[in-house]
Motif scaffolding. Structure first.
Motif, mmCIF file in Angstrom:
data_model
loop_
_atom_site.group_PDB
_atom_site.id
_atom_site.type_symbol
_atom_site.label_atom_id
_atom_site.label_comp_id
_atom_site.label_asym_id
_atom_site.label_seq_id
_atom_site.Cartn_x
_atom_site.Cartn_y
_atom_site.Cartn_z
ATOM 1 N N VAL A 1 -11.326 3.688 -7.073
ATOM 2 C CA VAL A 1 -11.624 4.543 -5.910
ATOM 3 C C VAL A 1 -10.379 4.723 -5.043
ATOM 4 C CG1 VAL A 1 -12.975 4.653 -3.770
ATOM 5 C CG2 VAL A 1 -14.084 3.994 -5.904
ATOM 6 N N ARG A 2 -9.525 3.719 -5.041
ATOM 7 C CA ARG A 2 -8.318 3.758 -4.212
ATOM 8 C C ARG A 2 -7.395 4.915 -4.581
ATOM 9 N NH1 ARG A 2 -5.731 -1.639 -4.948
ATOM 10 N NH2 ARG A 2 -7.317 -2.453 -3.535
ATOM 11 N N LYS A 3 -7.519 5.444 -5.787
ATOM 12 C CA LYS A 3 -6.640 6.525 -6.257
ATOM 13 C C LYS A 3 -7.148 7.911 -5.886
ATOM 14 C CE LYS A 3 -5.470 3.649 -10.263
ATOM 15 N NZ LYS A 3 -5.590 3.510 -11.726
ATOM 16 N N LEU A 4 -8.356 8.012 -5.326
ATOM 17 C CA LEU A 4 -8.959 9.316 -5.047
ATOM 18 C C LEU A 4 -8.429 9.925 -3.756
ATOM 19 C CD1 LEU A 4 -12.689 8.533 -5.938
ATOM 20 C CD2 LEU A 4 -10.958 9.623 -7.387
ATOM 21 N N VAL B 1 1.361 2.218 -11.435
ATOM 22 C CA VAL B 1 0.261 2.301 -10.471
ATOM 23 C C VAL B 1 -0.680 1.116 -10.612
ATOM 24 C CG1 VAL B 1 -1.789 3.630 -9.812
ATOM 25 C CG2 VAL B 1 0.361 4.815 -10.256
ATOM 26 N N ASP B 2 -1.017 0.774 -11.850
ATOM 27 C CA ASP B 2 -1.914 -0.364 -12.080
ATOM 28 C C ASP B 2 -1.282 -1.668 -11.617
ATOM 29 O OD1 ASP B 2 -3.792 1.327 -13.143
ATOM 30 O OD2 ASP B 2 -3.217 0.956 -15.238
ATOM 31 N N ARG B 3 0.008 -1.829 -11.877
ATOM 32 C CA ARG B 3 0.696 -3.056 -11.482
ATOM 33 C C ARG B 3 0.737 -3.191 -9.959
ATOM 34 N NH1 ARG B 3 5.017 -1.949 -13.635
ATOM 35 N NH2 ARG B 3 6.327 -1.423 -11.856
ATOM 36 N N ILE B 4 1.067 -2.112 -9.279
ATOM 37 C CA ILE B 4 1.113 -2.165 -7.811
ATOM 38 C C ILE B 4 -0.292 -2.359 -7.252
ATOM 39 C CG2 ILE B 4 1.711 -0.901 -5.708
ATOM 40 C CD1 ILE B 4 3.915 0.491 -7.257
ATOM 41 N N GLY B 5 -1.306 -1.736 -7.913
ATOM 42 C CA GLY B 5 -2.692 -1.922 -7.473
ATOM 43 C C GLY B 5 -3.115 -3.373 -7.555
ATOM 44 N N ARG B 6 -2.731 -4.058 -8.646
ATOM 45 C CA ARG B 6 -3.066 -5.483 -8.770
ATOM 46 C C ARG B 6 -2.345 -6.303 -7.723
ATOM 47 N NH1 ARG B 6 -2.649 -4.113 -14.324
ATOM 48 N NH2 ARG B 6 -0.501 -4.867 -14.384
ATOM 49 N N ALA B 7 -1.105 -5.963 -7.450
ATOM 50 C CA ALA B 7 -0.355 -6.675 -6.402
ATOM 51 C C ALA B 7 -0.989 -6.449 -5.042
ATOM 52 C CB ALA B 7 1.099 -6.209 -6.395
ATOM 53 N N LEU B 8 -1.487 -5.244 -4.813
ATOM 54 C CA LEU B 8 -2.160 -4.934 -3.546
ATOM 55 C C LEU B 8 -3.424 -5.774 -3.395
ATOM 56 C CD1 LEU B 8 -1.944 -3.039 -1.093
ATOM 57 C CD2 LEU B 8 -3.291 -1.369 -2.365
ATOM 58 N N PHE C 1 0.830 -1.209 0.000
ATOM 59 C CA PHE C 1 0.000 0.000 0.000
ATOM 60 C C PHE C 1 0.864 1.258 0.000
ATOM 61 C CE2 PHE C 1 -2.297 3.350 2.390
ATOM 62 C CZ PHE C 1 -3.278 3.604 1.436
ATOM 63 N N GLU C 2 1.962 1.246 0.757
ATOM 64 C CA GLU C 2 2.859 2.398 0.758
ATOM 65 C C GLU C 2 3.460 2.607 -0.633
ATOM 66 O OE1 GLU C 2 3.383 4.661 3.069
ATOM 67 O OE2 GLU C 2 1.877 3.667 4.303
ATOM 68 N N GLY C 3 3.826 1.499 -1.306
ATOM 69 C CA GLY C 3 4.339 1.611 -2.671
ATOM 70 C C GLY C 3 3.293 2.166 -3.624
ATOM 71 N N PHE C 4 2.048 1.707 -3.464
ATOM 72 C CA PHE C 4 0.958 2.207 -4.304
ATOM 73 C C PHE C 4 0.741 3.696 -4.070
ATOM 74 C CE2 PHE C 4 -3.499 3.420 -4.523
ATOM 75 C CZ PHE C 4 -3.816 3.088 -5.833
ATOM 76 N N ARG D 1 -12.361 -4.141 -9.199
ATOM 77 C CA ARG D 1 -11.932 -3.185 -10.222
ATOM 78 C C ARG D 1 -12.414 -1.774 -9.897
ATOM 79 N NH1 ARG D 1 -12.961 -8.013 -12.168
ATOM 80 N NH2 ARG D 1 -15.211 -7.640 -12.200
ATOM 81 N N THR D 2 -13.617 -1.678 -9.365
ATOM 82 C CA THR D 2 -14.113 -0.372 -8.925
ATOM 83 C C THR D 2 -13.311 0.115 -7.725
ATOM 84 O OG1 THR D 2 -16.338 -0.949 -9.682
ATOM 85 C CG2 THR D 2 -16.153 0.896 -8.137
#
Length: 417
Positions: A317-320, A61-68, A33-36, A312-313
């Motif tokens: 939202v995680r980026k807001l 960002v997308d790659r780290i989000g998927r890993a998260l 999460f810190e990396g994201f 996916r949603t």
């Protein structure tokens, strides 16, 4: 012929190592999460500076989000595994008569003890196609596991009934009231108008298979084995039905009810709030749309409200961020807890729609008051040693229903202009 599953039960006893594995997984999740957060901060800075983000940064960002997401799922699996009871070899202090009889039926097909028990109890819960009710301990364990892994069941209201249909009255208009002086005449009041909600239960089944060697093994806990085999099958089918079920031979999902704009809401429909942009959030106003959604709900419902969306949603939202630069989405405070969005728990339900034009991709509400799940008492097992020799099949069924019970208790966020 329905698909059958065959797997050996897990025989490893729980140890303190599992707790250490959970702690390590939670630490890895927080690092991800810190990396994201760092990568997304860079993306937002590039957008602010150049009106667009670098493609490499977007991909990162997308790659780290998927890993998260993967780390979060791994953590959930480990927590659920630790919640399961330790496999025992029959060392219970007390074993009920029903459980002993059921064990004899599953292992060797001996029906006599179960028949005597059900005749003595005058049970009417077995169906015309045969089979026997599982012991109360097994039914309780199946229900507990479903609550842990079925996202909607974990937040909805659950009621157990002994009939095929639950009928629940509700008041369309409340009783008329008014203020009067102590000695003044009391004018007549109109009676409340009542209607009835009906929640029929539908049959859900699984068909695990076992070898004779497994059934002959006295160290195998039959209750645990049946719970292991049916939990995933039941949970997957339930989760889909509670969200998108059409009510035909399955529960009616909350996403299949009529919707109306919140400004024109009426009973029998679910209110909606629009983001202002087709298929997404208006640039820089994602926070505003979510705030509008939260405050479309009455205060009495907000106290126990949750966000429901698919992964996916949740990734979007995680980026807001809010106006102060704080992320709206926050990771769980501890292993086993849920992530939060604007201080409210988020529940991940894969059957929720993706973000798209006119899609109600986010639900927000008090689901205990919004959605009712009806379990008919009794889980039934029919032993079949003939259809798939040399395996023994166990046709396991339970009856489940569901539907919206309070249309004012939840709202949908629609990605529309």
């Amino acid at each position: 012929m329905p698909e059958i599953t065959l797997s050996a039960p897990e025989t490893r006893a729980q140890t303190g190592a599992e707790s250490g594995e959970i702690a390590a997984a939670f630490g890895e999740f927080m690092q991800a999460f810190e990396g994201f957060r760092g990568a997304n901060d860079q993306r937002l800075a590039e957008i602010e500076k150049r009106m667009t983000a670098d493609v490499v940064t977007e991909e990162k960002v997308d790659r780290i989000g998927r890993a998260l997401d993967e780390q979060e799922k791994r953590l959930e699996r480990l927590v659920l595994k630790e919640l399961r009871p330790r496999l025992s070899g029959g060392g219970d202090v007390f074993v009920s008569e029903h459980r002993q009889a059921f064990d004899a039926y599953v292992r060797g097909g001996d029906e006599n003890k179960l028949r005597r028990l059900e005749e003595k109890a005058m049970s009417g819960l077995t169906g015309a196609d045969g089979g026997f009710l599982v012991p109360e301990e097994t039914e309780t364990e199946i229900g507990r596991r479903l609550a842990a892994i079925s996202p909607i069941r974990s937040i909805a209201s659950v009621r157990t009934v002994s009939s095929a249909v639950l009928k629940k009255p509700f008041a369309i208009t409340g009783a008329q009231t008014g203020w009067v002086a102590e000695t003044a005449a009391r004018p007549g009041t109109t009676a409340p108008q009542l209607a009835e909600l009906s929640f029929p239960t539908m049959e859900l089944y699984a068909m695990p298979a076992a070898t004779s060697a497994l059934l002959d093994d006295a160290a195998v806990d039959i209750d645990r084995w049946i719970g292991d085999e049916v939990e995933q099958a039941f949970a997957a089918q339930e989760s889909t039905a509670f969200v998108t079920g059409d009510g035909v031979a399955k529960p009616k999902g909350f996403m299949t009810y009529p919707v109306s704009a919140e400004s024109a809401w009426s009973w029998g429909t679910v209110g909606t709030v629009a983001t202002g942009a087709d298929g997404g959030f208006l640039p820089g106003t994602g926070t505003d749309a979510l705030i509008d959604l939260v405050y479309a709900l009455k205060a009495g419902y907000r106290q126990n409200a949750s966000f429901v969306m698919n992964r996916r949603t949740q990734a979007a939202v995680r980026k807001l961020k809010d106006a102060d630069g704080n992320y709206l989405w926050q990771p769980p405070a501890s292993a086993g807890a849920r992530a939060t969005l604007m201080g409210f728990e988020t529940v991940e339900a894969e059957d929720m729609p993706d973000i798209a034009a006119d899609a109600p991709a986010i639900a927000f509400g008090d689901f205990k008051r919004f959605y009712l799940i009806v379990d008919r008492q009794g889980v039934r097992v029919l032993r079949d040693p003939y259809s798939a020799k040399p395996y023994v099949l166990f046709y396991t069924t339970k009856r489940v229903g569901g539907g919206v019970q309070d249309f004012d208790a939840a709202k949908f966020l629609v990605f529309a202009g």
